[in-house]
Design a protein around this motif. Structure first.
Motif, PDB file in Angstrom:
ATOM      1  N   TYR A   1       0.892  -1.282   0.164  1.00  0.00           N
ATOM      2  CA  TYR A   1       0.155   0.092  -0.030  1.00  0.00           C
ATOM      3  C   TYR A   1       0.832   1.128  -0.016  1.00  0.00           C
ATOM      4  O   TYR A   1       1.815   1.315   0.607  1.00  0.00           O
ATOM      5  CB  TYR A   1      -0.738  -0.099   1.310  1.00  0.00           C
ATOM      6  CG  TYR A   1      -1.903   0.981   1.520  1.00  0.00           C
ATOM      7  CD1 TYR A   1      -1.872   1.853   2.573  1.00  0.00           C
ATOM      8  CD2 TYR A   1      -2.650   1.406   0.435  1.00  0.00           C
ATOM      9  CE1 TYR A   1      -2.799   3.101   2.750  1.00  0.00           C
ATOM     10  CE2 TYR A   1      -3.626   2.499   0.475  1.00  0.00           C
ATOM     11  CZ  TYR A   1      -3.797   3.269   1.750  1.00  0.00           C
ATOM     12  OH  TYR A   1      -4.636   4.214   1.887  1.00  0.00           O
TER      13      TYR A   1
ATOM     14  N   ILE B   1       0.912   5.672  -0.236  1.00  0.00           N
ATOM     15  CA  ILE B   1       0.094   6.913  -0.262  1.00  0.00           C
ATOM     16  C   ILE B   1       0.868   8.076  -0.677  1.00  0.00           C
ATOM     17  O   ILE B   1       2.182   8.250  -0.690  1.00  0.00           O
ATOM     18  CB  ILE B   1      -0.545   7.286   1.038  1.00  0.00           C
ATOM     19  CG1 ILE B   1      -1.158   6.187   1.698  1.00  0.00           C
ATOM     20  CG2 ILE B   1      -1.475   8.588   1.161  1.00  0.00           C
ATOM     21  CD1 ILE B   1      -1.591   6.250   3.317  1.00  0.00           C
TER      22      ILE B   1
ATOM     23  N   TYR C   1       0.962  12.165  -0.356  1.00  0.00           N
ATOM     24  CA  TYR C   1       0.673  13.316   0.321  1.00  0.00           C
ATOM     25  C   TYR C   1       1.143  14.672  -0.564  1.00  0.00           C
ATOM     26  O   TYR C   1       2.436  14.723  -0.876  1.00  0.00           O
ATOM     27  CB  TYR C   1       0.984  13.192   1.725  1.00  0.00           C
ATOM     28  CG  TYR C   1       0.326  12.213   2.606  1.00  0.00           C
ATOM     29  CD1 TYR C   1       0.912  11.022   2.829  1.00  0.00           C
ATOM     30  CD2 TYR C   1      -0.707  12.673   3.206  1.00  0.00           C
ATOM     31  CE1 TYR C   1       0.376  10.175   3.471  1.00  0.00           C
ATOM     32  CE2 TYR C   1      -1.566  11.649   3.944  1.00  0.00           C
ATOM     33  CZ  TYR C   1      -0.894  10.378   4.433  1.00  0.00           C
ATOM     34  OH  TYR C   1      -1.377   9.477   5.053  1.00  0.00           O
TER      35      TYR C   1
ATOM     36  N   GLN D   1       1.879  18.474   0.819  1.00  0.00           N
ATOM     37  CA  GLN D   1       2.024  19.441   2.286  1.00  0.00           C
ATOM     38  C   GLN D   1       2.584  20.926   1.561  1.00  0.00           C
ATOM     39  O   GLN D   1       3.442  21.114   1.045  1.00  0.00           O
ATOM     40  CB  GLN D   1       3.308  18.827   3.087  1.00  0.00           C
ATOM     41  CG  GLN D   1       3.433  19.817   4.484  1.00  0.00           C
ATOM     42  CD  GLN D   1       4.300  19.008   5.399  1.00  0.00           C
ATOM     43  OE1 GLN D   1       5.252  18.507   4.740  1.00  0.00           O
ATOM     44  NE2 GLN D   1       3.957  19.420   6.711  1.00  0.00           N
TER      45      GLN D   1
ATOM     46  N   LYS E   1       1.434  23.869   6.591  1.00  0.00           N
ATOM     47  CA  LYS E   1       0.287  22.962   6.874  1.00  0.00           C
ATOM     48  C   LYS E   1       0.736  21.559   7.163  1.00  0.00           C
ATOM     49  O   LYS E   1       1.586  21.290   6.708  1.00  0.00           O
ATOM     50  CB  LYS E   1      -0.903  23.034   5.632  1.00  0.00           C
ATOM     51  CG  LYS E   1      -1.408  24.444   5.431  1.00  0.00           C
ATOM     52  CD  LYS E   1      -2.364  24.524   4.349  1.00  0.00           C
ATOM     53  CE  LYS E   1      -2.954  25.953   4.195  1.00  0.00           C
ATOM     54  NZ  LYS E   1      -3.952  25.995   2.995  1.00  0.00           N
ATOM     55  N   GLY E   2      -0.306  20.618   7.558  1.00  0.00           N
ATOM     56  CA  GLY E   2       0.151  19.450   7.635  1.00  0.00           C
ATOM     57  C   GLY E   2      -0.220  18.595   6.295  1.00  0.00           C
ATOM     58  O   GLY E   2      -0.567  19.062   5.470  1.00  0.00           O
ATOM     59  N   PRO E   3       0.466  17.458   5.997  1.00  0.00           N
ATOM     60  CA  PRO E   3       0.248  16.473   4.667  1.00  0.00           C
ATOM     61  C   PRO E   3      -1.160  16.359   4.814  1.00  0.00           C
ATOM     62  O   PRO E   3      -1.773  16.055   5.520  1.00  0.00           O
ATOM     63  CB  PRO E   3       1.168  15.432   5.133  1.00  0.00           C
ATOM     64  CG  PRO E   3       2.118  15.708   6.329  1.00  0.00           C
ATOM     65  CD  PRO E   3       1.378  16.853   7.111  1.00  0.00           C
TER      66      PRO E   3
ATOM     67  N   PHE F   1      -3.708  14.089   2.315  1.00  0.00           N
ATOM     68  CA  PHE F   1      -3.848  12.814   1.264  1.00  0.00           C
ATOM     69  C   PHE F   1      -4.385  13.164  -0.134  1.00  0.00           C
ATOM     70  O   PHE F   1      -5.033  14.121  -0.277  1.00  0.00           O
ATOM     71  CB  PHE F   1      -4.848  12.052   1.875  1.00  0.00           C
ATOM     72  CG  PHE F   1      -5.500  10.878   1.035  1.00  0.00           C
ATOM     73  CD1 PHE F   1      -6.624  11.021   0.181  1.00  0.00           C
ATOM     74  CD2 PHE F   1      -4.612   9.644   1.171  1.00  0.00           C
ATOM     75  CE1 PHE F   1      -6.920  10.086  -0.654  1.00  0.00           C
ATOM     76  CE2 PHE F   1      -4.952   8.706   0.388  1.00  0.00           C
ATOM     77  CZ  PHE F   1      -6.188   8.879  -0.522  1.00  0.00           C
TER      78      PHE F   1
ATOM     79  N   PHE G   1       5.102  14.146  -0.965  1.00  0.00           N
ATOM     80  CA  PHE G   1       5.682  13.081  -0.267  1.00  0.00           C
ATOM     81  C   PHE G   1       5.138  11.496  -0.550  1.00  0.00           C
ATOM     82  O   PHE G   1       3.548  11.463  -0.668  1.00  0.00           O
ATOM     83  CB  PHE G   1       5.454  12.900   1.317  1.00  0.00           C
ATOM     84  CG  PHE G   1       6.303  13.860   2.036  1.00  0.00           C
ATOM     85  CD1 PHE G   1       5.507  15.219   2.209  1.00  0.00           C
ATOM     86  CD2 PHE G   1       7.493  14.025   2.339  1.00  0.00           C
ATOM     87  CE1 PHE G   1       6.221  16.211   2.982  1.00  0.00           C
ATOM     88  CE2 PHE G   1       8.119  14.980   3.113  1.00  0.00           C
ATOM     89  CZ  PHE G   1       7.508  15.980   3.410  1.00  0.00           C
TER      90      PHE G   1
ATOM     91  N   PHE H   1       3.784   5.010   9.026  1.00  0.00           N
ATOM     92  CA  PHE H   1       4.327   5.037   7.624  1.00  0.00           C
ATOM     93  C   PHE H   1       5.559   5.650   7.520  1.00  0.00           C
ATOM     94  O   PHE H   1       6.051   6.570   8.153  1.00  0.00           O
ATOM     95  CB  PHE H   1       3.199   6.025   6.997  1.00  0.00           C
ATOM     96  CG  PHE H   1       1.977   5.165   6.349  1.00  0.00           C
ATOM     97  CD1 PHE H   1       0.997   4.816   7.355  1.00  0.00           C
ATOM     98  CD2 PHE H   1       1.930   4.898   4.879  1.00  0.00           C
ATOM     99  CE1 PHE H   1      -0.222   4.076   6.749  1.00  0.00           C
ATOM    100  CE2 PHE H   1       0.770   4.285   4.711  1.00  0.00           C
ATOM    101  CZ  PHE H   1      -0.314   3.730   5.557  1.00  0.00           C
TER     102      PHE H   1
ATOM    103  N   PHE I   1       7.967   7.907   5.350  1.00  0.00           N
ATOM    104  CA  PHE I   1       7.957   8.931   4.464  1.00  0.00           C
ATOM    105  C   PHE I   1       9.189   9.350   3.871  1.00  0.00           C
ATOM    106  O   PHE I   1      10.387   9.020   4.687  1.00  0.00           O
ATOM    107  CB  PHE I   1       7.492  10.234   4.890  1.00  0.00           C
ATOM    108  CG  PHE I   1       6.045  10.229   5.450  1.00  0.00           C
ATOM    109  CD1 PHE I   1       5.570   9.437   6.553  1.00  0.00           C
ATOM    110  CD2 PHE I   1       5.125  10.800   4.653  1.00  0.00           C
ATOM    111  CE1 PHE I   1       4.466   9.482   7.079  1.00  0.00           C
ATOM    112  CE2 PHE I   1       3.640  10.622   5.261  1.00  0.00           C
ATOM    113  CZ  PHE I   1       3.361   9.986   6.328  1.00  0.00           C
TER     114      PHE I   1
END
Lengths: 115, 112
Positions: free
Chosen positions: B32, B34, B36, B38, B42-44, B46, B89, B100, B102
């Motif tokens: 899996y 993902i 992201y 950013q 700010k925060g990451p 999705f 990311f 996770f 990164f």
């Protein structure tokens, strides 16, 4: 709906002082994560909470760092006797159940500066 | 631990062009991934995810490609807009699923 919230958004402290950072996960999410992000770097895992299970503390860099999660919701990350190298953005994330196949949703972070 | 890395730390593209951001991963058992985004301060956020039983997944203006043979992941952004300027990311779960991993991210700058 409401996302992950963190407070304070910014924190400036003096070396040697203790700080507490707060995270409110998305309602109903049982898994909660703390990460640290230094300037221009990726995310460094700190700690993981899932339901009532014992937390995975394997990422905490020293015994000055601790975290708790009360009532399975709000979490507090505490850094004791802060050092300048603790300066970073501290990010909290939550997911519904935790585990490998779940998306983590991040809060805006707390920017910590230790003088 | 496993590592997730980015091929290029920075990328500049003209507004309207397509962007391709690459990512290499080392754990062949990862199932899996993902992406992201950013933005500064700010925060990451999705963007899109993909499971290992797929080699392509499309979202709105974004496509993720997965090449398990060479353990490579890419994010394609069509018709890049100024609002796409951010650090991107890729992330993969640890074996325990407790975190996770990164990469350091790729900084995308869109030139108007």
């Amino acid at each position: 709906g409401a996302g992950v919230s963190q407070s304070p958004s910014n924190k400036v402290t003096e070396k040697g002082k203790d700080v507490e950072l707060r995270c409110d996960p998305i309602s109903g999410h049982t898994a909660l994560y703390w990460y640290r992000q230094s300037l221009g770097q990726g995310l460094e895992f700190l700690i993981y909470f899932q339901g009532n299970s014992a937390p995975d503390k394997s990422g905490l860099p020293s015994d000055r760092f601790s975290a708790e999660r009360t009532g399975g919701s709000v979490s507090t990350l505490t850094i004791q006797r802060t050092q300048q190298e603790d300066s970073a953005v501290y990010l909290c994330a939550s997911s519904l159940m935790g585990g490998s196949w779940e998306t983590q949703y991040f809060g805006p972070g707390t920017r910590l500066l230790v003088l | 631990g496993e590592s997730v890395g980015l091929h290029l730390p920075t990328l500049s593209v003209q507004e309207g062009d397509n962007s391709i951001i690459n990512c290499a991963y080392s754990n062949s058992a990862s199932d899996y991934f993902i992406w992201y985004k950013q933005e500064s301060g700010k925060g990451p956020q999705f963007i899109i995810d993909i499971r290992s039983n797929m080699d392509k997944r499309q979202g709105q203006r974004v496509t993720v490609l997965l090449n398990k043979t060479v353990k490579h992941l890419s994010l394609q952004i069509a018709a890049t807009q100024p609002g796409d300027s951010a650090v991107y990311f890729c992330a993969e779960p640890s074996n325990t699923g407790n975190q996770f991993y990164f990469g350091t991210g790729t900084s995308l700058t869109v030139i108007p």
